[in-house]
Design an enzyme around this catalytic site. Structure first.
Site, PDB file in Angstrom:
ATOM      1  N   GLY A  20      -5.641 -71.974  59.907  1.00 55.93           N
ATOM      2  CA  GLY A  20      -4.445 -71.805  60.457  1.00 55.93           C
ATOM      3  C   GLY A  20      -4.129 -71.182  59.126  1.00 55.93           C
ATOM      4  N   GLY A  24       2.982 -68.548  59.106  1.00 58.77           N
ATOM      5  CA  GLY A  24       2.960 -69.447  58.608  1.00 58.77           C
ATOM      6  C   GLY A  24       2.382 -69.498  57.206  1.00 58.77           C
ATOM      7  N   LEU A  25       2.678 -71.943  56.847  1.00 63.74           N
ATOM      8  CA  LEU A  25       2.223 -71.463  55.345  1.00 63.74           C
ATOM      9  C   LEU A  25       0.850 -71.448  55.371  1.00 63.74           C
ATOM     10  CD1 LEU A  25       2.101 -72.867  52.963  1.00 63.74           C
ATOM     11  CD2 LEU A  25       1.018 -75.382  53.725  1.00 63.74           C
ATOM     12  N   ASP A  46      -5.703 -67.203  67.705  1.00 61.39           N
ATOM     13  CA  ASP A  46      -5.517 -65.568  68.172  1.00 61.39           C
ATOM     14  C   ASP A  46      -5.547 -64.917  67.333  1.00 61.39           C
ATOM     15  OD1 ASP A  46      -4.323 -63.904  68.692  1.00 61.39           O
ATOM     16  OD2 ASP A  46      -2.310 -65.006  69.472  1.00 61.39           O
ATOM     17  N   TYR A 169       3.441 -87.124  66.095  1.00 63.08           N
ATOM     18  CA  TYR A 169       3.867 -85.668  64.409  1.00 63.08           C
ATOM     19  C   TYR A 169       3.334 -87.081  63.192  1.00 63.08           C
ATOM     20  CZ  TYR A 169       4.127 -81.965  61.579  1.00 63.08           C
ATOM     21  OH  TYR A 169       4.018 -80.887  60.271  1.00 63.08           O
ATOM     22  N   LYS A 173       0.888 -87.577  59.761  1.00 63.73           N
ATOM     23  CA  LYS A 173       1.312 -86.974  58.459  1.00 63.73           C
ATOM     24  C   LYS A 173       0.655 -87.616  57.629  1.00 63.73           C
ATOM     25  CE  LYS A 173       1.100 -82.648  59.769  1.00 63.73           C
ATOM     26  NZ  LYS A 173      -0.010 -81.773  59.212  1.00 63.73           N
TER      27      LYS A 173
END
Lengths: 318, 318
Positions: A20, A24-25, A46, A169, A173
């Site tokens: 990722g 973001g993070l 992407d 979600y 998590k």
């Protein structure tokens, strides 16, 4: 063992694999690790975002020797995670990374009764498998090569607790936390360290995306959250790793839940944790009552919402 | 709201749907509910075990009016859970059950590096989806019919904490807790109560099965567990439901973890919970250190085990 060691982990010259890593993070963390002299491999889907991310890594470069690589893979399956790892290790003589930061993931909040079969299975893929398969691929290879290693999962505040809207979600998590707590114990067998980060709301592209489907009542409950910029979250994550924390937090609210929701994972400082734990014991029930009351008051609006969207509510059958 | 109510829930004349009702906890609970006058529908796969279970329900019958039914379905998919629910409701005029007890599930402990892709995905199905799809099917139908309801998930002590061996099981049991904690909040919208039971070791056919694959180090860590007969666990579950507990436990060790790992779920008694929480804060780190030390000492035997089973360990590559 890092448990006894007082030497802080230093990313310089280490090979860090960040999933990722294009936004973001993950992107903020990749840049931070690069600025500390690490070799950084990022994986995301992407390719144009990956190119932009590589440019940012270049700007953070502190030594000519640093190797930055990006690879486009979808890692929500075992096959994808294995293929991504192979591409990442191939650039480093086949050796497994020194540290793996699993920042891939996303959340799509909705009401449970409006979730489709696909919403729920994709929620588990985006919340859990996208990290679990990477951990599995990396651990097997690292044990084969008899190398040491470091795994860092990224959960969420809703990996400690949950409320209306997060039925697709929060389970994933929480599952990450179950996996991390298992592996913290099991991977002592191989000197592989395990960490898990529980960020609060982060102002990322993913956050803007999730707000599009987020129920109004969920937005309302989150109104008071201050949230973090991804750079702040990445700094908190790295600091937690360097302090040797198994469960890492970067904001006070999540830290309250950490201290009072730690299971068998090691705590931070006994006295600080006891203090927070005491505060949480008193404060959490008040928070819960106020949120329960918000949800209860939301009933008429919710029934209206379901009827408008064609959910087949029948007349009360009593 | 059950939160304010002092009336204990009484199973008499209620329609109770018990998944995994042909053996272990599910069977003991089905019999217990029958002996309290409930209508009981059980679902499992094996038809001969279902027949035996129906005979046991008949022996527990207290009124001629009680309806006992069994249905053979595999409920690890959305489709299976929907089909099972349809069969169950068809026997009761199409109405959703008054209470649903999700006792289906199983555990297959192994070392993480020896788990196959299938071990991990089946672990999530057997630990999580086998209950989550039923909760989803039931909640949608209950909201459609504007009826009240009661959902009871069955997690495990390793839904609160975890250690070596449970990498395919603990994530699913944590995920159930994330789902239950979400739904406890969200289903206030519809007056559907949510409970989740965390049983310790139960001496069931499933336990004998899981011990066949359980790593020696995991067995050793569990040596001290006293364990429960399924009848004791079923009695503990029903008592927890009647006391209105969201998180239900039936043994002291799990209760220690509950009190110190509660997230945002409601506690039991504030003073009792604070006492246990204080004990857990001191006791859990000692337990963890001793277990970590057992795992560390297990390294040579484990390396031998992996080599014997053909795991491709290479020479240390530094």
């Amino acid at each position: 063992m890092s448990f006894f060691s007082r030497n802080k982990w230093n990313p310089a010259s280490k090979h860090c694999y960040v999933t990722g890593g294009s936004a973001g993070l993950g992107l903020s963390l990749a840049v931070l690790l690069a600025s500390h002299g690490a070799h950084v491999s990022i994986v995301a889907r992407d390719t144009s975002k990956l190119d932009d991310a590589l440019n940012k890594l270049e700007k953070a470069r502190v030594s000519e020797d640093q190797i930055f690589r990006s690879h486009s893979f979808s890692i929500g399956t075992a096959e994808g995670a294995n293929a991504a790892l192979k591409a990442v290790t191939d650039e480093h003589g086949g050796l497994t990374p020194d540290a793996v930061f699993m920042c891939a993931g996303k959340s799509t909040p909705k009401f449970f009764v409006e979730m489709s079969e696909q919403d729920l299975t994709e929620g588990m893929t985006d919340g859990y498998w996208v990290q679990a398969w990477t951990a599995w691929a990396v651990t097997r290879k690292t044990v084969e090569q008899q190398r040491k290693g470091k795994l860092c999962f990224v959960s969420s505040t809703v990996g400690y607790m949950s409320f209306v809207g997060y039925a697709s979600y929060s389970p994933g998590k929480h599952a990450l936390r179950g996996l991390a707590d298992t592996l913290r114990s099991e991977l002592i067998l191989y000197d592989i360290d395990v960490h898990i980060f529980f960020p609060t709301t982060m102002f990322t592209p993913g956050y803007e995306e999730e707000n599009k489907t987020k129920p109004k009542i969920t937005l309302k409950i989150e109104e008071a959250d201050s949230g973090l910029q991804p750079e702040q979250a990445a700094a908190g994550l790295l600091k937690g790793i360097q302090n040797g924390h198994t469960h890492i937090t970067a904001d006070l609210i999540t830290d309250l839940f950490r201290s009072s929701t730690r299971g068998s994972a090691p705590g931070h400082n006994f006295f600080y944790d006891s203090l927070l734990n005491g505060i949480a014991m008193v404060a959490v029930p008040f928070w819960r009552s106020s949120v329960d009351s918000l949800v209860r008051k939301h009933r008429p609006e919710h029934e209206q919402h379901l009827r408008e969207r064609g959910f087949p509510i029948q007349d009360p059958s009593k």
